[in-house]
Scaffold this motif. Structure first.
Motif, PDB file in Angstrom:
ATOM      1  N   LEU A   6       0.813  -1.211   0.000  1.00  0.00           N
ATOM      2  CA  LEU A   6       0.000   0.000   0.000  1.00  0.00           C
ATOM      3  C   LEU A   6       0.851   1.268   0.000  1.00  0.00           C
ATOM      4  O   LEU A   6       0.422   2.317  -0.486  1.00  0.00           O
ATOM      5  CB  LEU A   6      -0.933   0.001   1.220  1.00  0.00           C
ATOM      6  CG  LEU A   6      -2.077  -1.012   1.196  1.00  0.00           C
ATOM      7  CD1 LEU A   6      -2.802  -1.019   2.540  1.00  0.00           C
ATOM      8  CD2 LEU A   6      -3.054  -0.699   0.068  1.00  0.00           C
ATOM      9  N   ALA A   7       2.067   1.173   0.546  1.00  0.00           N
ATOM     10  CA  ALA A   7       2.916   2.354   0.658  1.00  0.00           C
ATOM     11  C   ALA A   7       3.777   2.581  -0.575  1.00  0.00           C
ATOM     12  O   ALA A   7       4.458   3.610  -0.673  1.00  0.00           O
ATOM     13  CB  ALA A   7       3.810   2.232   1.884  1.00  0.00           C
ATOM     14  N   GLN A   8       3.772   1.652  -1.516  1.00  0.00           N
ATOM     15  CA  GLN A   8       4.686   1.754  -2.656  1.00  0.00           C
ATOM     16  C   GLN A   8       4.467   3.024  -3.470  1.00  0.00           C
ATOM     17  O   GLN A   8       5.427   3.682  -3.879  1.00  0.00           O
ATOM     18  CB  GLN A   8       4.551   0.525  -3.553  1.00  0.00           C
ATOM     19  CG  GLN A   8       5.282  -0.685  -3.036  1.00  0.00           C
ATOM     20  CD  GLN A   8       5.373  -1.784  -4.089  1.00  0.00           C
ATOM     21  OE1 GLN A   8       5.339  -1.526  -5.283  1.00  0.00           O
ATOM     22  NE2 GLN A   8       5.467  -3.024  -3.634  1.00  0.00           N
ATOM     23  N   ASP A   9       3.240   3.381  -3.718  1.00  0.00           N
ATOM     24  CA  ASP A   9       2.967   4.577  -4.514  1.00  0.00           C
ATOM     25  C   ASP A   9       3.470   5.835  -3.811  1.00  0.00           C
ATOM     26  O   ASP A   9       4.060   6.722  -4.439  1.00  0.00           O
ATOM     27  CB  ASP A   9       1.466   4.699  -4.810  1.00  0.00           C
ATOM     28  CG  ASP A   9       0.988   3.638  -5.798  1.00  0.00           C
ATOM     29  OD1 ASP A   9       1.840   3.045  -6.479  1.00  0.00           O
ATOM     30  OD2 ASP A   9      -0.236   3.411  -5.861  1.00  0.00           O
ATOM     31  N   GLN A  10       3.219   5.897  -2.498  1.00  0.00           N
ATOM     32  CA  GLN A  10       3.680   7.060  -1.732  1.00  0.00           C
ATOM     33  C   GLN A  10       5.204   7.162  -1.780  1.00  0.00           C
ATOM     34  O   GLN A  10       5.764   8.251  -1.973  1.00  0.00           O
ATOM     35  CB  GLN A  10       3.220   6.947  -0.277  1.00  0.00           C
ATOM     36  CG  GLN A  10       3.678   8.098   0.618  1.00  0.00           C
ATOM     37  CD  GLN A  10       3.297   7.899   2.076  1.00  0.00           C
ATOM     38  OE1 GLN A  10       2.680   6.889   2.439  1.00  0.00           O
ATOM     39  NE2 GLN A  10       3.650   8.849   2.932  1.00  0.00           N
ATOM     40  N   ILE A  27      14.705   4.520   0.614  1.00  0.00           N
ATOM     41  CA  ILE A  27      13.650   4.441   1.634  1.00  0.00           C
ATOM     42  C   ILE A  27      13.405   2.967   1.936  1.00  0.00           C
ATOM     43  O   ILE A  27      13.184   2.161   1.030  1.00  0.00           O
ATOM     44  CB  ILE A  27      12.358   5.112   1.166  1.00  0.00           C
ATOM     45  CG1 ILE A  27      12.600   6.607   0.922  1.00  0.00           C
ATOM     46  CG2 ILE A  27      11.248   4.916   2.196  1.00  0.00           C
ATOM     47  CD1 ILE A  27      11.394   7.335   0.351  1.00  0.00           C
ATOM     48  N   ARG A  28      13.483   2.626   3.201  1.00  0.00           N
ATOM     49  CA  ARG A  28      13.230   1.258   3.659  1.00  0.00           C
ATOM     50  C   ARG A  28      12.010   1.289   4.564  1.00  0.00           C
ATOM     51  O   ARG A  28      11.964   2.035   5.550  1.00  0.00           O
ATOM     52  CB  ARG A  28      14.440   0.719   4.419  1.00  0.00           C
ATOM     53  CG  ARG A  28      14.198  -0.610   5.166  1.00  0.00           C
ATOM     54  CD  ARG A  28      15.360  -0.875   6.128  1.00  0.00           C
ATOM     55  NE  ARG A  28      15.095  -1.990   7.014  1.00  0.00           N
ATOM     56  CZ  ARG A  28      15.695  -3.171   6.946  1.00  0.00           C
ATOM     57  NH1 ARG A  28      16.584  -3.390   5.995  1.00  0.00           N
ATOM     58  NH2 ARG A  28      15.425  -4.117   7.829  1.00  0.00           N
ATOM     59  N   LEU A  29      11.025   0.463   4.247  1.00  0.00           N
ATOM     60  CA  LEU A  29       9.836   0.310   5.081  1.00  0.00           C
ATOM     61  C   LEU A  29       9.820  -1.122   5.614  1.00  0.00           C
ATOM     62  O   LEU A  29      10.090  -2.069   4.865  1.00  0.00           O
ATOM     63  CB  LEU A  29       8.568   0.592   4.276  1.00  0.00           C
ATOM     64  CG  LEU A  29       7.238   0.575   5.051  1.00  0.00           C
ATOM     65  CD1 LEU A  29       7.241   1.650   6.137  1.00  0.00           C
ATOM     66  CD2 LEU A  29       6.074   0.792   4.091  1.00  0.00           C
ATOM     67  N   GLU A  30       9.507  -1.275   6.887  1.00  0.00           N
ATOM     68  CA  GLU A  30       9.625  -2.587   7.530  1.00  0.00           C
ATOM     69  C   GLU A  30       8.422  -2.857   8.437  1.00  0.00           C
ATOM     70  O   GLU A  30       7.968  -1.972   9.167  1.00  0.00           O
ATOM     71  CB  GLU A  30      10.917  -2.611   8.358  1.00  0.00           C
ATOM     72  CG  GLU A  30      11.136  -3.865   9.181  1.00  0.00           C
ATOM     73  CD  GLU A  30      12.388  -3.743  10.019  1.00  0.00           C
ATOM     74  OE1 GLU A  30      12.390  -4.244  11.163  1.00  0.00           O
ATOM     75  OE2 GLU A  30      13.381  -3.139   9.547  1.00  0.00           O
ATOM     76  N   ALA A 159      13.299   0.782  -1.587  1.00  0.00           N
ATOM     77  CA  ALA A 159      13.165   1.523  -2.848  1.00  0.00           C
ATOM     78  C   ALA A 159      14.248   2.586  -2.892  1.00  0.00           C
ATOM     79  O   ALA A 159      14.514   3.264  -1.892  1.00  0.00           O
ATOM     80  CB  ALA A 159      11.789   2.173  -2.951  1.00  0.00           C
ATOM     81  N   THR A 160      14.903   2.741  -4.046  1.00  0.00           N
ATOM     82  CA  THR A 160      15.985   3.712  -4.167  1.00  0.00           C
ATOM     83  C   THR A 160      15.765   4.627  -5.352  1.00  0.00           C
ATOM     84  O   THR A 160      14.981   4.328  -6.271  1.00  0.00           O
ATOM     85  CB  THR A 160      17.349   3.014  -4.341  1.00  0.00           C
ATOM     86  OG1 THR A 160      17.466   2.512  -5.677  1.00  0.00           O
ATOM     87  CG2 THR A 160      17.519   1.876  -3.351  1.00  0.00           C
ATOM     88  N   SER A 161      16.491   5.717  -5.343  1.00  0.00           N
ATOM     89  CA  SER A 161      16.400   6.691  -6.437  1.00  0.00           C
ATOM     90  C   SER A 161      16.999   6.156  -7.726  1.00  0.00           C
ATOM     91  O   SER A 161      16.786   6.738  -8.791  1.00  0.00           O
ATOM     92  CB  SER A 161      17.109   7.990  -6.035  1.00  0.00           C
ATOM     93  OG  SER A 161      18.449   7.731  -5.644  1.00  0.00           O
ATOM     94  N   LEU A 165      13.664  -1.775  -6.432  1.00  0.00           N
ATOM     95  CA  LEU A 165      12.464  -1.981  -5.620  1.00  0.00           C
ATOM     96  C   LEU A 165      12.444  -3.466  -5.232  1.00  0.00           C
ATOM     97  O   LEU A 165      12.152  -4.331  -6.064  1.00  0.00           O
ATOM     98  CB  LEU A 165      11.194  -1.622  -6.398  1.00  0.00           C
ATOM     99  CG  LEU A 165       9.879  -1.767  -5.617  1.00  0.00           C
ATOM    100  CD1 LEU A 165       9.844  -0.792  -4.437  1.00  0.00           C
ATOM    101  CD2 LEU A 165       8.683  -1.539  -6.539  1.00  0.00           C
ATOM    102  N   ILE A 166      12.777  -3.738  -3.985  1.00  0.00           N
ATOM    103  CA  ILE A 166      12.895  -5.115  -3.507  1.00  0.00           C
ATOM    104  C   ILE A 166      12.018  -5.299  -2.276  1.00  0.00           C
ATOM    105  O   ILE A 166      12.082  -4.516  -1.331  1.00  0.00           O
ATOM    106  CB  ILE A 166      14.353  -5.463  -3.149  1.00  0.00           C
ATOM    107  CG1 ILE A 166      15.247  -5.403  -4.395  1.00  0.00           C
ATOM    108  CG2 ILE A 166      14.447  -6.848  -2.507  1.00  0.00           C
ATOM    109  CD1 ILE A 166      16.716  -5.601  -4.100  1.00  0.00           C
ATOM    110  N   GLU A 167      11.201  -6.341  -2.296  1.00  0.00           N
ATOM    111  CA  GLU A 167      10.458  -6.767  -1.120  1.00  0.00           C
ATOM    112  C   GLU A 167      11.000  -8.128  -0.708  1.00  0.00           C
ATOM    113  O   GLU A 167      11.087  -9.038  -1.538  1.00  0.00           O
ATOM    114  CB  GLU A 167       8.966  -6.880  -1.414  1.00  0.00           C
ATOM    115  CG  GLU A 167       8.286  -5.559  -1.757  1.00  0.00           C
ATOM    116  CD  GLU A 167       6.788  -5.750  -1.988  1.00  0.00           C
ATOM    117  OE1 GLU A 167       6.111  -6.264  -1.082  1.00  0.00           O
ATOM    118  OE2 GLU A 167       6.321  -5.401  -3.084  1.00  0.00           O
TER     119      GLU A 167
END
Length: 466
Positions: A6-10, A27-30, A159-161, A165-167
């Motif tokens: 859900l946060a990928q677009d943001q 940006i790393r989300l965990e 996700a990087t500039s 994009l890795i999950e």
């Protein structure tokens, strides 16, 4: 991974917006969930379960790094601002990140056994109490017991500039045990630790190991202390794994060297560090170990890196930054404990390759020496190390004789590597490791190796003063 997805677009929008203000942005989300249980002498000191959502932002500008962490998604934009501002405040040189393949993928380390999230907390507590009872009933001289259980499940989105994009996700389990025995003024402790990334069953078959920890503590009460001195020493695979990780592995982490000219000179590639048959590796690519993964926390694929080949230093462990500064290849060793910390260069699974000498032959020809097994603890300070053996015996005329207690092994790692004169044909992985560095303690690692014969090691014990 619903929260992450859900946060990928943001995250994509923020990276697109702020990309022009930094040389690099990640940006790393965990999300994580886990259980933690501590028992001390049968009493529950901690019993907790929890979930967490958080993240971190890393920005690099002209070689300067900014870092910010958060645990509320609504704060993400502000944290991006903070990280970039910090990087621009301190950056004065050139951003040098070694290139990696840019990819988009999703992966999860597979479990071969039961997911601990499917086991009730009551059952996990019962398991801890079962092991505590084994420690308690081992002998009346056992005066204190300690049991700890931990499991965790982590899901990470990176996700990087640059477009990565890795999950990825993984499960980790660990148990620790200790029994302390007393006889008059004499106190001895036996310890055991085990971990797994395979399944809950790996923690349910430990009765013998737990009982052995208590028995080691009790038997050590009546043993004579070793007479301190310099001896030929044979160590078992567990101590070999500890030695290669603590004494050598940390020196192979490139961030320890590239900012330290003296250490960089010592750890120069091409230098001899051991005998011709000595091979040392580190890598997350071999599956099934606690230091195994698909991608590190910068998105670099897991590799296997040979550090010593035929006794010669041929490699070191890298993040993208250290590889860029030294004009070498990233090795996939940038790791962080969780979103509270930035990735730094860390070991994964570190081992000495199996040798060809039958283990019984390692003792041959030793007039007087020491055989050391397992470990109680240890510390390193640069090139110097000190380890305490879990149990030990004297070697006399090539044979194991009387057991001794309070055995510590110490020395200089480089001279010790050069003193290796026998590498056993056995091999054992130790999955008990929780590595500490840079304030990030408890990072899962694996280590292993064969039995080793070392020509001369300083052995200390109470007997040194008698």
């Amino acid at each position: 991974m619903p929260v992450l997805s859900l946060a990928q677009d943001q995250i994509a929008d923020l990276i697109a917006r702020y990309r022009p203000r930094a040389d690099y942005l990640a940006i790393r989300l965990e999300t994580s969930e886990g259980t933690d249980i501590w028992l001390r002498s049968g009493l529950v000191e901690t019993l907790s379960t929890g979930t967490a959502v958080g993240g971190q932002v890393r920005a690099c500008y002209r070689g300067g790094w900014g870092f910010a962490s958060f645990n509320r998604l609504k704060d993400l934009a502000a944290r991006v601002e903070d990280a970039i501002a910090a990087a621009r405040l301190i950056g004065t040189e050139e951003t040098r990140l070694a290139p990696i393949e840019i990819l988009k993928t999703r992966c999860e380390l597979p479990l071969t056994g039961t997911d601990p999230r499917h086991i009730s907390v009551a059952d996990k507590k019962a398991l801890c109490l079962h092991y505590d009872e084994i420690l308690r009933s081992a002998d009346p001289q056992v005066i204190t017991r300690f049991v700890r259980y931990e499991d965790s499940y982590q899901q990470v989105l990176l996700a990087t500039s640059e477009g990565t994009l890795i999950e990825q996700a993984w499960t980790d389990l660990e148990m620790r045990f200790a029994a302390t025995a007393r006889q008059g003024e004499r106190v001895q402790t036996g310890r055991e630790t085990t971990g797994s990334r395979s399944g809950y069953e790996d923690l349910k078959q430990l009765d013998a190991a737990v009982l052995d920890a208590a028995k080691r503590a009790v038997s050590a009460l009546s043993l004579p202390p070793v007479k301190g001195g310099t001896y030929p020493v044979v160590i078992d695979p567990i101590l070999t794994g500890l030695f290669v990780h603590e004494a050598f592995g940390h020196l192979s982490e490139a961030d320890m060297a590239y900012e330290n000219p003296d250490l960089m000179e010592v750890m120069s590639l091409g230098r001899r560090f051991g005998p011709d048959n000595l091979q040392i590796f580190d890598g997350a690519a071999p599956g099934g170990h606690r230091g195994s993964y698909f991608y590190d926390d910068e998105g670099t694929p897991a590799t296997t890196t040979q550090l010593i080949q035929d006794g010669i230093l041929v490699g070191r462990l890298h993040s993208r930054e250290t590889a860029g500064h030294l004009d070498e290849t990233p090795t996939g060793n940038a790791r962080c404990l969780n979103y509270h910390y930035p990735p730094i260069v860390r070991m994964t699974n570190t081992w000495i390759e199996r040798g060809q000498t039958p283990v019984q032959d390692l003792f041959a020809g030793i007039t007087e020496g020491v055989y050391a097994r397992n470990w109680l603890g240890g510390q390193t300070n640069g090139e110097m190390f000190t380890f305490s053996a879990g149990e030990a015996w004297m070697i006399r005329q090539g044979k194991l004789t009387e057991p001794v207690r309070d055995v510590t092994l110490s020395g200089n790692v480089f001279s010790t590597l050069n003193q290796i004169e026998g590498i056993g044909d056995d091999f054992l992985w130790d999955e008990s490791g929780g590595c500490g560095k840079g304030g990030q303690s408890g990072l899962p690692v694996g280590c292993g190796g064969p039995s080793l014969r070392i020509q001369q090691v300083t052995v200390g014990g109470e007997g040194a003063d008698e």
